[in-house]
Design an enzyme around this catalytic site. Structure first.
Site, short mmCIF file in Angstrom:
data_model
loop_
_atom_site.label_atom_id
_atom_site.label_comp_id
_atom_site.label_asym_id
_atom_site.label_seq_id
_atom_site.Cartn_x
_atom_site.Cartn_y
_atom_site.Cartn_z
N ASP A 184 7.69 6.87 -3.89
CA ASP A 184 7.26 5.93 -2.63
C ASP A 184 7.45 6.65 -1.25
OD1 ASP A 184 7.24 3.63 -0.22
OD2 ASP A 184 7.46 1.86 -2.17
N HIS A 239 -3.82 0.65 -4.92
CA HIS A 239 -2.99 0.80 -3.28
C HIS A 239 -3.57 1.77 -2.51
CE1 HIS A 239 0.20 0.44 -0.43
NE2 HIS A 239 0.22 1.39 -0.47
#
Lengths: 411, 411
Positions: A236, A320
């Site tokens: 992330d 995403h």
């Protein structure tokens, strides 16, 4: 940069390390001397190092400091520390510009002391201040603080809040705030102590509105430069702008910036129902390495045109990474988020998610377009829900003799 | 003791350290090779170590493991890790001995894998399992679990709960439980992942009753062997029994023990009103060093007879150290607590305290007399309030091929 115990990180690194037999440990892009070889309780032998050679302290992580004074506040470009707390406060009704100046004078002095490992004057637990552990405290102003200071919001070209998104399920208890403190350090006790002291400082000016605590991997647990993983198991924060090359995306000319704090709840129970293939398709990246599904390594560009043997794009339309990405290099921002994992209630197995934190020179030009695209379509929305949101203006750093917020408050 | 990446701590220590140019870092009484000298992002130079010498990984804290199999469970004598979570569960009504055996079979296998840095079979976030960071998971049984197993409580000579004390303000949401997991590691993400996985394992057997998270100083922030400080600023846990000399105080002959978890809220607002002299008198120890007020250093005996120039005892009648202390060496127990610092509510500045955790062979003989004395008189009671309490029987460790709880459950 000098802690109370007289350890100056830079000079220690440049001059002292070899003599001390220490070795540089690269942690998340910074240099830090990790020293070793103190006495072993119980009479165990120490390994390594020449016998009789002077040894460096084994508390180097605790002694390390980040500078406070400067044209930009610390805690933005600073390599993310392991522990964080975000504290939003609501101003009391009678707080005016003069009161804000008083609060900023106290905070500026106390933050300067705490970040250098010295106890503030009113610190009743002075011993807890002796471990700076790269402590940074970043102060931000919400709309009411700017109004109290008599500042026109437009003059800082900064929005009071993000526009509403369809995916939002915002709760008051995680949103808004007139002031914010971002407190980060490589030690959670250091964070707890700083938060308590600064919240006490503000007691006659403001009330705590919300506190969000977060964590990343502890120092020394993953190789240097590792991008953090969130609690969904994903790498992330890969595509962050470069701190130097892209400085204009992060900072304004005067050293100010803006900070967005969004609390993103993860529904790990339904995420668990998805197999690895489904998870990788939802994100557009491999789970193990974080590399794009179109190949290469974590930091390689994703090939949005690449097709599989059926003529379908490898990175799906709903992935995403496709929805977040843009060719417009101006639509980028610095992500500096933390995992949260709170005590579950009502029979749930966990209450986990991400304190999503971004810094950018211009919220509306950089962050909002990306958030709009993700709001329209992003398969990850199936398992994530924004439950809190706040936007703050982050004033320039305090130069020598200045207080935080000097440019809008005067001294 | 061997992690998935093939790093054996012991052999690394004995053989590899000198060759690697590493140095032993003594952390809380254990030996751990802290390695250094990886590449520095941004082209910075590394300091120390011979140029060109092979360097050890900078993730040694993450790779370190604690053994799982043995006659005693890990997480008791293990030097306390930096992060912890305590998870109490309530058994579903239909859980019988056979169901408990199934749950323990799953938990035993998953704990063995997780603590060695390998992902359990059903781990949907396998990458998060790759950093053991000295993970230990200690399993305890509450009264209902023993009843479900068909065990007579008396046969384990273990009380279902502590007697009520006058100072208690116990809340159901922090008390009791049919099973407990104590999950500790030097990394909070490792703890979060293990807790979630083991709570999911238990989903068809039990529901999460409460979760308490806690922390101590991060690895590398304080010199080795430093006793932890709590959020009142006190050195906390000085007078622990010696793990080897006093093993009979901690363990029973079969390797079982008992675990008490009490949540002690601190009223830091009123504690703040007390000056340093008052604080030291309340405890009977110096705040800076933890030494008794009668002199010496932290681990020296307190002189309860010593008088000041007015003929009063230096350590006051109400001081915590006097009330807690006894000449009866049998009235001791192993403290292994953690700080907590949760988000405050209702305008409070903080919600902090201690997850007070003890291990002892016999709760009633060792812990209860001390708690009774403190309940009768201890000035610290002015600022601390027990709000949660639970007692668990901790079965012996699982030997090769055994499950946790084997001695009462069979296999």
């Amino acid at each position: 940069m000098t802690g109370r115990r007289g350890l100056d990180r830079r000079s220690f690194l440049q001059g002292g390390a070899a003599a001390l037999g220490g070795a540089a440990l690269a942690l998340g892009g910074r240099e830090l001397v990790e020293a070793a070889g103190g006495p072993v309780p119980g009479g165990g032998a120490t390994a390594g190092g020449a016998p009789g050679a002077p040894t460096a302290p084994d508390d180097a992580v605790g002694r390390a400091t980040e500078g406070f004074r400067g044209t930009r506040q610390a805690g933005v470009a600073t390599p993310p520390q392991a522990s964080a707390a975000f504290v939003a406060l609501d101003l009391a009704g009678d707080v005016d510009r003069a009161a804000l100046v008083r609060l900023m004078r106290i905070w500026t002095d106390d933050i300067e002391r705490l970040t250098s490992g010295r106890a503030p004057l009113a610190d009743t637990e002075a011993e807890l201040a002796a471990v700076p552990a790269r402590l940074t405290v970043t102060v931000g102003f919400g709309p009411a603080a700017l109004a109290a200071a008599g500042v026109d919001e437009a003059s800082v070209s900064w929005p009071a809040a993000l526009p509403p998104f369809g995916i939002d399920r915002l709760e008051d208890r995680w949103s808004g705030g007139d002031l914010v403190l971002q407190v980060c350090a490589d030690d959670p006790l250091t964070v707890a102590h700083a938060v308590r002291l600064l919240a006490k400082d503000a007691r006659s000016f403001a009330e705590v509105r919300w506190v969000q605590r977060g964590f990343r991997r502890a120092v020394g647990t993953t190789p240097s430069g590792t991008t953090m993983r969130n609690l969904m198991g994903q790498v992330d924060g890969t595509a962050n702008p470069h701190l130097d090359v892209d400085a204009n995306l992060i900072w304004r000319e005067d050293g100010s910036t803006s900070m967005v704090v969004r609390r993103i709840a993860m529904n790990l129970d339904t995420w668990d129902e998805l197999d690895r293939d489904g998870r990788e398709k939802a994100v557009g990246r491999r789970l193990d390495t974080g590399a794009p599904l179109t190949g290469g390594t974590e930091h390689d560009e994703v090939d949005l045109e690449a097709e599989d043997e059926h003529g379908l794009t490898v990175v799906a339309p709903f992935a995403h990474v496709r929805r977040a990405r843009t060719d417009d290099r101006a639509q980028r921002f610095l992500r500096r988020g933390y995992n949260y994992d709170d005590a579950p209630s009502g029979g749930a197995v966990s209450d986990s998610g991400l304190v999503f934190v971004t810094f950018q020179a211009d919220v509306e030009a950089q962050l909002v377009p990306v958030q709009r695209r993700l709001d329209e379509l992003d398969l990850l929305n199936e398992w994530t829900t924004p439950v809190g949101s706040a936007v703050f203006w982050v004033p320039p750093g305090a130069g020598s003799g200045e207080i935080l917020g000097q440019s809008v408050l005067g001294g």
